[in-house]
Write a protein that holds these residues in place. Structure first.
Motif, short mmCIF file in Angstrom:
data_model
loop_
_atom_site.label_atom_id
_atom_site.label_comp_id
_atom_site.label_asym_id
_atom_site.label_seq_id
_atom_site.Cartn_x
_atom_site.Cartn_y
_atom_site.Cartn_z
N MET A 50 77.22 35.38 86.07
CA MET A 50 77.92 34.11 85.93
C MET A 50 77.79 33.62 84.49
SD MET A 50 79.20 33.69 88.87
CE MET A 50 79.88 32.06 88.56
N ALA A 51 78.85 33.05 83.98
CA ALA A 51 78.84 32.65 82.58
C ALA A 51 79.55 31.31 82.38
CB ALA A 51 79.53 33.71 81.74
N TRP A 52 79.19 30.68 81.27
CA TRP A 52 79.89 29.49 80.80
C TRP A 52 80.57 29.84 79.47
CZ3 TRP A 52 80.74 25.28 83.60
CH2 TRP A 52 79.87 24.97 84.65
N PHE A 53 81.82 29.46 79.37
CA PHE A 53 82.59 29.54 78.14
C PHE A 53 83.04 28.13 77.78
CE2 PHE A 53 83.58 34.09 77.42
CZ PHE A 53 83.05 34.64 78.58
N ARG A 54 83.49 27.97 76.55
CA ARG A 54 84.06 26.69 76.15
C ARG A 54 85.20 26.91 75.17
NH1 ARG A 54 79.07 24.15 72.51
NH2 ARG A 54 79.28 25.57 70.71
N GLN A 55 86.10 25.95 75.15
CA GLN A 55 87.24 26.02 74.24
C GLN A 55 87.53 24.64 73.68
OE1 GLN A 55 90.79 27.81 75.88
NE2 GLN A 55 91.54 28.31 73.84
N ALA A 56 87.39 24.51 72.38
CA ALA A 56 87.72 23.27 71.70
C ALA A 56 89.19 23.30 71.28
CB ALA A 56 86.82 23.10 70.48
N PRO A 57 89.79 22.14 71.09
CA PRO A 57 91.21 22.10 70.69
C PRO A 57 91.44 22.89 69.41
CG PRO A 57 90.46 19.91 71.32
CD PRO A 57 89.24 20.79 71.30
N GLY A 58 92.43 23.76 69.46
CA GLY A 58 92.78 24.55 68.29
C GLY A 58 91.88 25.74 68.02
N LYS A 59 90.92 25.97 68.91
CA LYS A 59 89.99 27.08 68.70
C LYS A 59 90.05 28.06 69.85
CE LYS A 59 86.65 24.65 65.79
NZ LYS A 59 85.21 24.37 65.56
N GLU A 60 89.52 29.27 69.62
CA GLU A 60 89.49 30.27 70.67
C GLU A 60 88.37 29.96 71.67
OE1 GLU A 60 91.23 34.13 68.18
OE2 GLU A 60 89.19 34.15 68.99
N ARG A 61 88.55 30.46 72.87
CA ARG A 61 87.51 30.32 73.87
C ARG A 61 86.32 31.18 73.47
NH1 ARG A 61 89.39 30.26 80.07
NH2 ARG A 61 90.88 28.91 78.99
N GLU A 62 85.13 30.62 73.62
CA GLU A 62 83.93 31.35 73.22
C GLU A 62 82.87 31.30 74.31
OE1 GLU A 62 82.12 29.51 69.80
OE2 GLU A 62 81.83 27.59 70.80
N GLY A 63 82.07 32.36 74.36
CA GLY A 63 80.99 32.41 75.32
C GLY A 63 79.85 31.49 74.92
N VAL A 64 79.25 30.84 75.90
CA VAL A 64 78.16 29.90 75.66
C VAL A 64 76.85 30.45 76.22
CG1 VAL A 64 77.27 27.60 76.16
CG2 VAL A 64 79.70 27.92 75.67
N ALA A 65 76.87 30.85 77.49
CA ALA A 65 75.67 31.36 78.14
C ALA A 65 76.08 32.19 79.34
CB ALA A 65 74.76 30.21 78.57
N ARG A 66 75.25 33.17 79.69
CA ARG A 66 75.53 33.99 80.87
C ARG A 66 74.21 34.38 81.51
NH1 ARG A 66 77.37 38.17 76.67
NH2 ARG A 66 75.64 39.67 76.59
N ILE A 67 74.28 34.62 82.81
CA ILE A 67 73.07 34.94 83.57
C ILE A 67 73.41 35.86 84.74
CG2 ILE A 67 73.34 32.79 84.92
CD1 ILE A 67 70.27 32.63 85.04
N GLN A 68 72.65 36.94 84.85
CA GLN A 68 72.76 37.84 85.99
C GLN A 68 71.79 37.31 87.05
OE1 GLN A 68 74.75 40.97 85.39
NE2 GLN A 68 74.86 40.81 87.62
#
Length: 122
Positions: free
Chosen positions: A34-52
Motif C-alpha cells: 500500500m502506498a501514498w502518492f501526492r500531486q500538487a497543482p501543475g506538478k507530476e504525481r509523486e510517491g510519498v510512502a509505501r509499506i508491504q
C-alpha cells in the motif's frame, strides 16, 4: 470490486499535523503493498510512502522524519501521519495498491483512490 477511499484531509498551518486514512476493500489486502502518492497543482504525481505487510516502509526523501505510514490489517485501513507540515506538502493525496512494493512508477499501481486534499498554509 476494488475500492480505496481516502479521508481526513483538510487545512492546517505550517508546523501542524494531520492524519489521513484510506479504507480498502475488494482485494486480498494483506498481500498487497500500500502506498501514498501526492500531486500538487501543475506538478507530476509523486510517491510519498509505501509499506508491504512485512519489512520496513519506504519514504520519499522530502518527507523522511516527518511522515509515518502504517496499516491496520484487521480494519484494512492505511494511514499517513503527517507532522511538521510545510506549505510545499500541499497537494491531493492518493492511496494506491500494488502487488509488491519496489517501484514508484505510477503505471505499475493498478488500484487508486479518489484522493483527499491537504492544504498547508504559511
Amino acid at each position: 470490486q476494488v475500492q480505496l477511499v481516502e479521508s481526513g484531509g483538510g487545512s492546517v498551518q505550517a508546523g501542524g499535523s494531520l492524519r489521513i486514512s484510506c479504507a480498502a476493500s475488494g482485494f486480498t489486502w494483506y498481500t498487497y503493498c500500500m502506498a501514498w502518492f501526492r500531486q500538487a497543482p501543475g506538478k507530476e504525481r509523486e510517491g510519498v510512502a509505501r509499506i508491504q505487510n512485512y519489512g520496513s516502509p519506504t519514504y520519499a526523501d522530502s518527507v523522511k522524519g516527518r511522515f509515518t505510514i502504517s496499516r491496520d490489517n484487521t480494519k484494512k485501513i492505511l494511514y499517513l501521519q503527517m507532522d511538521s507540515l510545510k506549505p510545499e506538502d500541499t497537494a491531493m493525496y492518493y492511496c494506491a495498491a500494488v502487488r509488491y512494493c519496489g517501484s514508484w512508477r505510477i503505471s505499475e499501481y493498478p488500484y487508486w483512490g479518489q484522493g483527499t486534499q491537504v492544504t498547508v498554509s504559511s
